[in-house]
Design a protein around this motif. Structure first.
Motif, PDB file in Angstrom:
ATOM      1  N   GLN A   1       0.837  -1.200   0.000  1.00 57.96           N
ATOM      2  CA  GLN A   1       0.000   0.000   0.000  1.00 57.96           C
ATOM      3  C   GLN A   1       0.872   1.251   0.000  1.00 57.96           C
ATOM      4  O   GLN A   1       0.517   2.247  -0.631  1.00 57.96           O
ATOM      5  N   LEU A   2       1.995   1.210   0.690  1.00 58.97           N
ATOM      6  CA  LEU A   2       2.913   2.342   0.681  1.00 58.97           C
ATOM      7  C   LEU A   2       3.451   2.548  -0.730  1.00 58.97           C
ATOM      8  O   LEU A   2       3.512   3.679  -1.218  1.00 58.97           O
ATOM      9  N   GLY A   3       3.825   1.467  -1.408  1.00 60.00           N
ATOM     10  CA  GLY A   3       4.291   1.566  -2.790  1.00 60.00           C
ATOM     11  C   GLY A   3       3.221   2.122  -3.716  1.00 60.00           C
ATOM     12  O   GLY A   3       3.502   2.954  -4.585  1.00 60.00           O
ATOM     13  N   THR A   4       1.987   1.687  -3.518  1.00 57.05           N
ATOM     14  CA  THR A   4       0.873   2.187  -4.329  1.00 57.05           C
ATOM     15  C   THR A   4       0.655   3.673  -4.079  1.00 57.05           C
ATOM     16  O   THR A   4       0.452   4.449  -5.023  1.00 57.05           O
ATOM     17  N   LEU A   5       0.697   4.099  -2.817  1.00 60.06           N
ATOM     18  CA  LEU A   5       0.534   5.515  -2.463  1.00 60.06           C
ATOM     19  C   LEU A   5       1.562   6.360  -3.215  1.00 60.06           C
ATOM     20  O   LEU A   5       1.222   7.402  -3.787  1.00 60.06           O
ATOM     21  N   CYS A   6       2.802   5.915  -3.249  1.00 57.99           N
ATOM     22  CA  CYS A   6       3.868   6.655  -3.936  1.00 57.99           C
ATOM     23  C   CYS A   6       3.651   6.663  -5.447  1.00 57.99           C
ATOM     24  O   CYS A   6       3.776   7.708  -6.096  1.00 57.99           O
TER      25      CYS A   6
END
Length: 162
Positions: free
Chosen positions: A62-67
């Motif tokens: 999810q952190l990767g998707t947010l970025c």
């Protein structure tokens, strides 16, 4: 320059704690043990790690998707590649190896990102890496946010129960 090969990670077998012993957790593990010729009564050496909750794997992405969805520097990248790039940029969750350039041209330090998978990294290490990545994002890409705000935006940390 000669390429360095990382030695393969030791094979892991899923075991369940039973009364006074460990037992094979599933048929896949049983088959793998048979292939390696382990028998009842064999003496083996083991390293025990309690794996992280599997939902952390999803939450890390999810952190990767947010970025990828909100930062131009990561446009078009999949969440996994974003996480690996953040690891290399920040040095968080990386092994560093000194490399010599050919013909005496000096040296440099290569960063090799560690696996964030739930079977490779325990929960404590994972939390440290995720917090480090969020600190890097705050310092480099979102200076108006704190690391904690980025964690919250991504939903990448599960709150510990009191």
């Amino acid at each position: 320059m000669t390429a360095l090969r990382k030695s393969p990670a030791p094979e892991r077998f899923a075991l369940r704690v039973d009364k006074g012993c460990f037992r094979v957790a599933d048929t896949t593990t049983a088959a793998r043990l048979r292939q390696r010729s382990y028998s009842v009564g064999d003496l083996v050496f083991a390293e025990f790690k309690k794996p992280r909750n599997p939902k952390f794997h999803r939450l890390a992405h999810q952190l990767g998707t947010l970025c990828a969805e909100n930062l131009d520097a990561f446009t078009g990248m999949d969440p996994h590649k974003v996480l690996k790039r953040l690891q290399v940029e920040s040095g968080v969750g990386c092994e560093e190896i000194a490399c010599l350039l050919p013909s005496g041209g000096g040296s440099y330090v290569a960063r090799i990102p560690q696996s964030l998978s739930f079977e490779s990294m325990d929960e404590g290490q994972f939390r440290e890496v995720m917090r480090g990545l969020c600190r890097h994002l705050a310092a480099t890409y979102w200076p108006k946010c704190t690391a904690e705000q980025i964690e919250s935006m991504a939903g990448c940390m599960v709150q510990e129960s009191a």
